[in-house]
Motif scaffolding. Structure first.
Motif, PDB file in Angstrom:
ATOM      1  N   SER A 131     -16.578 -27.605   6.658  1.00 44.95           N
ATOM      2  CA  SER A 131     -16.298 -26.269   7.190  1.00 44.95           C
ATOM      3  C   SER A 131     -16.728 -25.191   6.207  1.00 44.95           C
ATOM      4  O   SER A 131     -17.343 -24.185   6.594  1.00 44.95           O
ATOM      5  CB  SER A 131     -14.805 -26.134   7.495  1.00 44.95           C
ATOM      6  OG  SER A 131     -14.410 -27.047   8.494  1.00 44.95           O
ATOM      7  N   ASN A 132     -16.411 -25.412   4.914  1.00 47.91           N
ATOM      8  CA  ASN A 132     -16.807 -24.433   3.898  1.00 47.91           C
ATOM      9  C   ASN A 132     -18.330 -24.346   3.774  1.00 47.91           C
ATOM     10  O   ASN A 132     -18.890 -23.253   3.612  1.00 47.91           O
ATOM     11  CB  ASN A 132     -16.202 -24.803   2.544  1.00 47.91           C
ATOM     12  CG  ASN A 132     -14.700 -24.564   2.495  1.00 47.91           C
ATOM     13  OD1 ASN A 132     -14.180 -23.761   3.272  1.00 47.91           O
ATOM     14  ND2 ASN A 132     -14.022 -25.255   1.613  1.00 47.91           N
ATOM     15  N   GLN A 133     -18.957 -25.507   3.859  1.00 46.86           N
ATOM     16  CA  GLN A 133     -20.413 -25.522   3.770  1.00 46.86           C
ATOM     17  C   GLN A 133     -21.040 -24.774   4.943  1.00 46.86           C
ATOM     18  O   GLN A 133     -21.974 -23.992   4.773  1.00 46.86           O
ATOM     19  CB  GLN A 133     -20.919 -26.968   3.736  1.00 46.86           C
ATOM     20  CG  GLN A 133     -22.432 -27.094   3.559  1.00 46.86           C
ATOM     21  CD  GLN A 133     -22.875 -28.538   3.478  1.00 46.86           C
ATOM     22  OE1 GLN A 133     -22.070 -29.460   3.576  1.00 46.86           O
ATOM     23  NE2 GLN A 133     -24.165 -28.742   3.304  1.00 46.86           N
ATOM     24  N   PHE A 135     -19.551 -22.424   6.708  1.00 44.13           N
ATOM     25  CA  PHE A 135     -19.199 -21.019   6.555  1.00 44.13           C
ATOM     26  C   PHE A 135     -20.129 -20.330   5.563  1.00 44.13           C
ATOM     27  O   PHE A 135     -20.570 -19.200   5.782  1.00 44.13           O
ATOM     28  CB  PHE A 135     -17.744 -20.905   6.093  1.00 44.13           C
ATOM     29  CG  PHE A 135     -17.277 -19.485   5.881  1.00 44.13           C
ATOM     30  CD1 PHE A 135     -16.883 -18.706   6.952  1.00 44.13           C
ATOM     31  CD2 PHE A 135     -17.228 -18.936   4.600  1.00 44.13           C
ATOM     32  CE1 PHE A 135     -16.443 -17.404   6.758  1.00 44.13           C
ATOM     33  CE2 PHE A 135     -16.797 -17.640   4.404  1.00 44.13           C
ATOM     34  CZ  PHE A 135     -16.408 -16.868   5.494  1.00 44.13           C
ATOM     35  N   MET A 136     -20.445 -21.023   4.465  1.00 42.82           N
ATOM     36  CA  MET A 136     -21.251 -20.409   3.416  1.00 42.82           C
ATOM     37  C   MET A 136     -22.740 -20.398   3.756  1.00 42.82           C
ATOM     38  O   MET A 136     -23.463 -19.491   3.343  1.00 42.82           O
ATOM     39  CB  MET A 136     -21.025 -21.144   2.088  1.00 42.82           C
ATOM     40  CG  MET A 136     -19.592 -21.081   1.569  1.00 42.82           C
ATOM     41  SD  MET A 136     -19.022 -19.382   1.244  1.00 42.82           S
ATOM     42  CE  MET A 136     -20.060 -18.961  -0.154  1.00 42.82           C
ATOM     43  N   GLU A 137     -23.207 -21.401   4.510  1.00 52.30           N
ATOM     44  CA  GLU A 137     -24.642 -21.541   4.723  1.00 52.30           C
ATOM     45  C   GLU A 137     -25.098 -21.153   6.121  1.00 52.30           C
ATOM     46  O   GLU A 137     -26.315 -21.140   6.378  1.00 52.30           O
ATOM     47  CB  GLU A 137     -25.058 -22.990   4.427  1.00 52.30           C
ATOM     48  CG  GLU A 137     -24.790 -23.409   2.984  1.00 52.30           C
ATOM     49  CD  GLU A 137     -25.200 -24.852   2.715  1.00 52.30           C
ATOM     50  OE1 GLU A 137     -25.738 -25.482   3.660  1.00 52.30           O
ATOM     51  OE2 GLU A 137     -24.983 -25.336   1.591  1.00 52.30           O
ATOM     52  N   ILE A 142     -20.187 -14.520  10.074  1.00 52.42           N
ATOM     53  CA  ILE A 142     -18.856 -15.079  10.319  1.00 52.42           C
ATOM     54  C   ILE A 142     -17.847 -14.243   9.546  1.00 52.42           C
ATOM     55  O   ILE A 142     -17.855 -14.209   8.313  1.00 52.42           O
ATOM     56  CB  ILE A 142     -18.768 -16.551   9.891  1.00 52.42           C
ATOM     57  CG1 ILE A 142     -19.810 -17.389  10.641  1.00 52.42           C
ATOM     58  CG2 ILE A 142     -17.363 -17.099  10.159  1.00 52.42           C
ATOM     59  CD1 ILE A 142     -19.841 -18.846  10.211  1.00 52.42           C
ATOM     60  N   HIS A 153     -11.857 -13.463   5.531  1.00 49.81           N
ATOM     61  CA  HIS A 153     -13.039 -14.256   5.170  1.00 49.81           C
ATOM     62  C   HIS A 153     -14.294 -13.491   5.589  1.00 49.81           C
ATOM     63  O   HIS A 153     -14.329 -12.860   6.659  1.00 49.81           O
ATOM     64  CB  HIS A 153     -13.012 -15.621   5.853  1.00 49.81           C
ATOM     65  CG  HIS A 153     -11.885 -16.498   5.418  1.00 49.81           C
ATOM     66  ND1 HIS A 153     -10.588 -16.323   5.878  1.00 49.81           N
ATOM     67  CD2 HIS A 153     -11.853 -17.561   4.558  1.00 49.81           C
ATOM     68  CE1 HIS A 153      -9.811 -17.231   5.331  1.00 49.81           C
ATOM     69  NE2 HIS A 153     -10.541 -17.996   4.534  1.00 49.81           N
ATOM     70  N   TYR A 154     -15.314 -13.589   4.750  1.00 51.02           N
ATOM     71  CA  TYR A 154     -16.527 -12.798   4.950  1.00 51.02           C
ATOM     72  C   TYR A 154     -17.663 -13.606   4.350  1.00 51.02           C
ATOM     73  O   TYR A 154     -17.765 -13.743   3.134  1.00 51.02           O
ATOM     74  CB  TYR A 154     -16.333 -11.449   4.244  1.00 51.02           C
ATOM     75  CG  TYR A 154     -17.373 -10.389   4.505  1.00 51.02           C
ATOM     76  CD1 TYR A 154     -17.286  -9.566   5.617  1.00 51.02           C
ATOM     77  CD2 TYR A 154     -18.407 -10.186   3.594  1.00 51.02           C
ATOM     78  CE1 TYR A 154     -18.223  -8.551   5.824  1.00 51.02           C
ATOM     79  CE2 TYR A 154     -19.347  -9.182   3.792  1.00 51.02           C
ATOM     80  CZ  TYR A 154     -19.243  -8.367   4.916  1.00 51.02           C
ATOM     81  OH  TYR A 154     -20.172  -7.366   5.123  1.00 51.02           O
ATOM     82  N   ASN A 155     -18.537 -14.169   5.196  1.00 50.87           N
ATOM     83  CA  ASN A 155     -19.514 -15.127   4.678  1.00 50.87           C
ATOM     84  C   ASN A 155     -20.761 -14.447   4.104  1.00 50.87           C
ATOM     85  O   ASN A 155     -20.999 -13.243   4.325  1.00 50.87           O
ATOM     86  CB  ASN A 155     -19.876 -16.154   5.764  1.00 50.87           C
ATOM     87  CG  ASN A 155     -20.858 -15.600   6.784  1.00 50.87           C
ATOM     88  OD1 ASN A 155     -20.888 -14.406   7.042  1.00 50.87           O
ATOM     89  ND2 ASN A 155     -21.652 -16.485   7.387  1.00 50.87           N
ATOM     90  N   PRO A 156     -21.570 -15.181   3.337  1.00 49.25           N
ATOM     91  CA  PRO A 156     -22.754 -14.598   2.675  1.00 49.25           C
ATOM     92  C   PRO A 156     -23.750 -13.961   3.645  1.00 49.25           C
ATOM     93  O   PRO A 156     -24.398 -12.967   3.286  1.00 49.25           O
ATOM     94  CB  PRO A 156     -23.377 -15.802   1.950  1.00 49.25           C
ATOM     95  CG  PRO A 156     -22.228 -16.713   1.680  1.00 49.25           C
ATOM     96  CD  PRO A 156     -21.329 -16.575   2.867  1.00 49.25           C
ATOM     97  N   ARG A 166     -18.559  -9.389  -0.585  1.00 50.94           N
ATOM     98  CA  ARG A 166     -17.337 -10.044  -0.121  1.00 50.94           C
ATOM     99  C   ARG A 166     -16.100  -9.367  -0.694  1.00 50.94           C
ATOM    100  O   ARG A 166     -15.108  -9.151   0.008  1.00 50.94           O
ATOM    101  CB  ARG A 166     -17.356 -11.526  -0.529  1.00 50.94           C
ATOM    102  CG  ARG A 166     -16.118 -12.306  -0.072  1.00 50.94           C
ATOM    103  CD  ARG A 166     -16.178 -13.762  -0.510  1.00 50.94           C
ATOM    104  NE  ARG A 166     -14.982 -14.470  -0.104  1.00 50.94           N
ATOM    105  CZ  ARG A 166     -13.826 -14.454  -0.767  1.00 50.94           C
ATOM    106  NH1 ARG A 166     -13.724 -13.749  -1.898  1.00 50.94           N
ATOM    107  NH2 ARG A 166     -12.777 -15.129  -0.331  1.00 50.94           N
TER     108      ARG A 166
END
Length: 231
Positions: A131-133, A135-137, A142, A153-156, A166
């Motif tokens: 999930s983190n991967q 969200f980040m990639e 998102i 939460h605020y993704n790259p 962020r």
């Protein structure tokens, strides 16, 4: 957590019946039980010696007969006390054996429950990493905000599109940061509608970026629920 695994763990822990074990242990007083048995044995043994001798000497006068009866009386006392001790020791050892069996069963149940929990924790760790991967990639914006409309939460990719870092976004009210070419009042109403359960999927908006430019995005929203089903 997988429901079947959760039920198995709950079943094993319920089978331990710890409340019953604690209740039995609280009623067990080793010193009192030992003293009670010793006192009973002393009382019965003393009465047997005193009363049996009087009865035998009263009934049998002949020394030879008295000698034989005293011998039988002694053997009877030995056999009777051996039977009593056998019953006492058997009861004690049965209790000890049941306690050992219960400890072994409890250890097995806890060991199996621990193994299940280790498997579940590993599954959750993998799911969290995935999930983190994602969200980040993910090549999508998102942004997650709570029921108070604060961004959590605020993704790259959102950083890349809007220009806000962020640390600038997280903790900010969603309607203050995520602004469109519409009045802020309308944006607040839109976020209120989302909090109240309205889906605004496939909604095309002109969103304001940090540099003052506007970018067109396709808005879709979804809801995250806790274990009680609350948003």
């Amino acid at each position: 957590m997988d429901k079947d695994r959760e039920n198995k763990i709950d079943s094993r822990l319920e089978n331990l019946n710890l409340d019953l074990l604690v209740a039995k242990r609280s009623r067990l007083k080793p010193w009192r039980e030992a003293l009670t048995m010793a006192a009973i044995y002393l009382l019965i043994g003393g009465l047997w010696i005193l009363l049996s001798d009087k009865i035998v000497t009263f009934i049998f006068i002949d020394p030879e007969q008295l000698k034989i009866v005293q011998l039988y009386k002694g053997w009877f006392y030995v056999l009777a006390t051996a039977l009593i001790f056998f019953c006492i020791f058997k009861k004690t050892l049965d209790l000890y054996a049941r306690s050992v069996d219960y400890c072994i069963d409890s250890y097995d149940a806890l060991s199996q429950a621990n193994d299940e929990l280790l498997i579940i924790n590993e599954d959750l760790r993998i799911e969290k990493e995935l999930s983190n991967q994602f969200f980040m990639e993910a090549a999508s914006i998102i942004i997650i905000f709570d029921k108070d409309e604060k961004i959590t939460h605020y993704n790259p990719f959102a950083e890349k599109v809007f220009g806000f870092r962020r640390d600038e976004a997280v903790g900010e009210m969603a309607y203050n940061l995520l602004r469109s070419n519409q009045p802020i009042k309308r944006m607040r109403e839109m976020f209120d509608d989302i909090i109240n359960g309205e889906n605004l999927n496939d909604n095309e908006l002109q969103m304001l970026c940090k540099d003052g430019s506007y970018k067109t995005i396709l808005w879709n929203n979804n809801y995250l629920h806790d274990k009680d089903g609350n948003v």
